[in-house]
Write a protein that holds these residues in place. Sequence first.
Motif, mmCIF file in Angstrom:
data_model
loop_
_atom_site.group_PDB
_atom_site.id
_atom_site.type_symbol
_atom_site.label_atom_id
_atom_site.label_comp_id
_atom_site.label_asym_id
_atom_site.label_seq_id
_atom_site.Cartn_x
_atom_site.Cartn_y
_atom_site.Cartn_z
ATOM 1 N N GLY A 16 11.880 13.049 19.627
ATOM 2 C CA GLY A 16 12.528 12.846 18.335
ATOM 3 C C GLY A 16 13.961 13.357 18.431
ATOM 4 O O GLY A 16 14.235 14.316 19.154
ATOM 5 N N GLU A 36 12.088 10.071 14.766
ATOM 6 C CA GLU A 36 11.248 9.749 15.926
ATOM 7 C C GLU A 36 11.841 8.531 16.636
ATOM 8 O O GLU A 36 12.418 7.650 16.002
ATOM 9 C CB GLU A 36 9.811 9.479 15.483
ATOM 10 C CG GLU A 36 9.068 10.727 15.061
ATOM 11 C CD GLU A 36 9.147 11.857 16.072
ATOM 12 O OE1 GLU A 36 8.800 11.636 17.249
ATOM 13 O OE2 GLU A 36 9.577 12.961 15.698
ATOM 14 N N ASN A 66 14.305 17.092 19.484
ATOM 15 C CA ASN A 66 13.367 18.015 18.854
ATOM 16 C C ASN A 66 12.369 18.520 19.893
ATOM 17 O O ASN A 66 11.727 17.739 20.580
ATOM 18 C CB ASN A 66 12.622 17.246 17.749
ATOM 19 C CG ASN A 66 11.515 18.069 17.124
ATOM 20 O OD1 ASN A 66 11.573 19.289 17.119
ATOM 21 N ND2 ASN A 66 10.507 17.375 16.617
ATOM 22 N N GLY A 118 7.807 18.606 27.270
ATOM 23 C CA GLY A 118 6.497 18.220 26.758
ATOM 24 C C GLY A 118 5.717 17.516 27.857
ATOM 25 O O GLY A 118 6.243 16.644 28.536
HETATM 26 C C1 UD1 Z 1 6.493 15.163 19.278
HETATM 27 C C2 UD1 Z 1 7.497 15.143 18.110
HETATM 28 C C3 UD1 Z 1 8.879 14.794 18.659
HETATM 29 C C4 UD1 Z 1 9.266 15.809 19.711
HETATM 30 C C5 UD1 Z 1 8.194 15.931 20.797
HETATM 31 C C6 UD1 Z 1 8.489 17.126 21.660
HETATM 32 C C7 UD1 Z 1 6.330 14.475 16.063
HETATM 33 C C8 UD1 Z 1 6.063 13.390 15.109
HETATM 34 N N1 UD1 Z 1 7.078 14.175 17.125
HETATM 35 O O1 UD1 Z 1 6.403 13.880 19.846
HETATM 36 O O2 UD1 Z 1 9.839 14.804 17.609
HETATM 37 O O3 UD1 Z 1 10.508 15.471 20.276
HETATM 38 O O4 UD1 Z 1 6.898 16.138 20.223
HETATM 39 O O5 UD1 Z 1 7.583 17.245 22.725
HETATM 40 O O6 UD1 Z 1 5.882 15.589 15.853
HETATM 41 N N2 UD1 Z 1 -1.179 16.210 17.735
HETATM 42 C C9 UD1 Z 1 -2.257 16.515 16.945
HETATM 43 N N3 UD1 Z 1 -2.702 15.579 16.063
HETATM 44 C C10 UD1 Z 1 -2.113 14.381 15.905
HETATM 45 C C11 UD1 Z 1 -1.000 14.082 16.721
HETATM 46 C C12 UD1 Z 1 -0.560 15.006 17.604
HETATM 47 O O7 UD1 Z 1 -2.828 17.594 17.047
HETATM 48 O O8 UD1 Z 1 -2.592 13.595 15.064
HETATM 49 C C13 UD1 Z 1 -0.687 17.210 18.694
HETATM 50 C C14 UD1 Z 1 -0.802 16.776 20.150
HETATM 51 O O9 UD1 Z 1 -2.011 17.200 20.715
HETATM 52 C C15 UD1 Z 1 0.400 17.466 20.785
HETATM 53 C C16 UD1 Z 1 1.386 17.605 19.648
HETATM 54 O O10 UD1 Z 1 0.662 17.453 18.457
HETATM 55 O O11 UD1 Z 1 0.068 18.758 21.264
HETATM 56 C C17 UD1 Z 1 2.509 16.582 19.737
HETATM 57 O O12 UD1 Z 1 1.958 15.296 19.745
HETATM 58 P P1 UD1 Z 1 2.465 14.175 20.743
HETATM 59 O O13 UD1 Z 1 1.710 12.943 20.489
HETATM 60 O O14 UD1 Z 1 2.513 14.700 22.113
HETATM 61 O O15 UD1 Z 1 3.949 13.985 20.144
HETATM 62 P P2 UD1 Z 1 5.238 13.426 20.882
HETATM 63 O O16 UD1 Z 1 5.205 11.957 20.885
HETATM 64 O O17 UD1 Z 1 5.374 14.102 22.167
#
Ligand code: UD1
Length: 457
Positions: free
Chosen positions: A144, A159, A174, A230
């Motif tokens: 993001g 995003e 982010n 990440g």
């Molecule tokens: C996310 C951020 C993005 C950031 C990036 C950094 C959001 C919307 N986006 O994207 O801005 O730059 O991380 O690494 O937050 N998770 C849940 N439940 C859900 C979805 C996700 O628990 O419904 C958890 C995942 O397990 C993970 C974290 O949240 O640990 C981030 O989710 P992920 O899908 O990896 O987000 P990114 O696309 O990496």
Amino acid sequence: MTETPALAIILAAGKGTRMKSDRPKVLHRLAGAPLLAHVLHAAKAAGLTRCAVVVGPGMDEVAAAATALDPKIEMFVQAEQLGTADAVKAARRAVEEFQGHVLVLYGDTPLLMPETLHKARAELISGADLVVIGFEAENPTGYGRLLLDDRGRLAAIREEKDASEEERALTLCNSGIMAFRSSKTLLGLLGRIGNDNANKEFYLTDAAALARGDRLEARMVLSNAEEVLGVNSRAELAEAEILMQRRLRASVMANGATLVAPETVFLSHDTRIGKDVIIEPHVVIGVRVVIEDDATIKSFCYMQDSRIGKGATVGPFARLRPGAVLAKDAHVGNFVEIKQSEIGEGAKVNHLTYIGDTSVGARANVGAGTITCNYDGFAKHRTEIGADAFIGSNSSLVAPVKIGEGAYIGSGSVISKDVAPDALALTRSPQEEREGWAAKMRERRKRKPKNGGNKRT
Ligand code: UD1
Ligand code: CA
């Protein structure tokens, strides 16, 4: 640094599809510990007093791993993966009853340092309502983007899928880490986050723009890019491993160990190495290894779950399996495998040997090719080798068996009965000698043509 208590909510419910794995993403290992453990460790080291972890349905393994790390961790299940804001909602109960800072961390950013969390909290203390940790990405793809207003203040997080071309060109990203002044701040924003975006997900990142709309103070703190990497794919896992290994090597060197070729030594998250230890090139150190001061690990060793005493020498080419304990000044040499055994002070096991379920007394000498036969196909049995004993080369010690202190085992023996202290034991067939036999044999062969008399043409 602060008296304000803090709650960490660690999101780990995502499916981790990009890992192409049957195992939940946060259980993949970095330097021998699950990704989640690294994040929890950073949270604890930063003095976050309470921890909640959000997992997906059926992620019992993650719950078990988290509770094993800390039984006080609270677990929450996010029924459906509707986005990061929805994941935080799953932990609502923990948030509601909490008085203090609330930090949301992602379970897939294992390189996070406690100092960065401190920095975020310092901003909260100095008046921020919401703090986002950002970084300058060399390659921002997938992250993001942080949108700043003309005065350089955080205005929104976009995003990638929802970003315009111009926004995509931004490199300020982010990290995913967000800190909220209180549970009230967080809950006030959370309730209004919608899913009107490309993914139809509830994005926690929308909290930034909402906060600005509420005239709350939203700030950004910069961290370095490495720290907030990440892990979404195997390639990123490998990249994180490289960075983590560098960090671990730097730390053991800072504590006074010499790594002759640091890039070829692999450490674990919990490796403990004393001072004036020398580690030669190409050594792999698995979990739960302690190496005390002045020990030397020569090239090409592999060890795990072992303790190496002060001044001991290991290798080259040695394997220490779980439960290997080497006392002060013990020597373990090349092509030696040690499992679940104690090697006494100053004892030597130098060449081509297997020592399993054994205690080797102080100063004992275990000759080349010695094998402790610890397994009879059903159970493991112990061998005891007393202090100052001498085990002649190529001996087999058939456990359970005791070799008394100072006893001597003749080379090539198969010892299956206990040997008294200071005795000599040997099980050898007597040597025969036939005078002149070899010379006569050669003479015979000379006279008799080869190939049963076939004449050459
Ligand atoms: C996310 C951020 C993005 C950031 C990036 C950094 C959001 C919307 N986006 O994207 O801005 O730059 O991380 O690494 O937050 N998770 C849940 N439940 C859900 C979805 C996700 O628990 O419904 C958890 C995942 O397990 C993970 C974290 O949240 O640990 C981030 O989710 P992920 O899908 O990896 O987000 P990114 O696309 O990496
Ligand atoms: Ca991610």
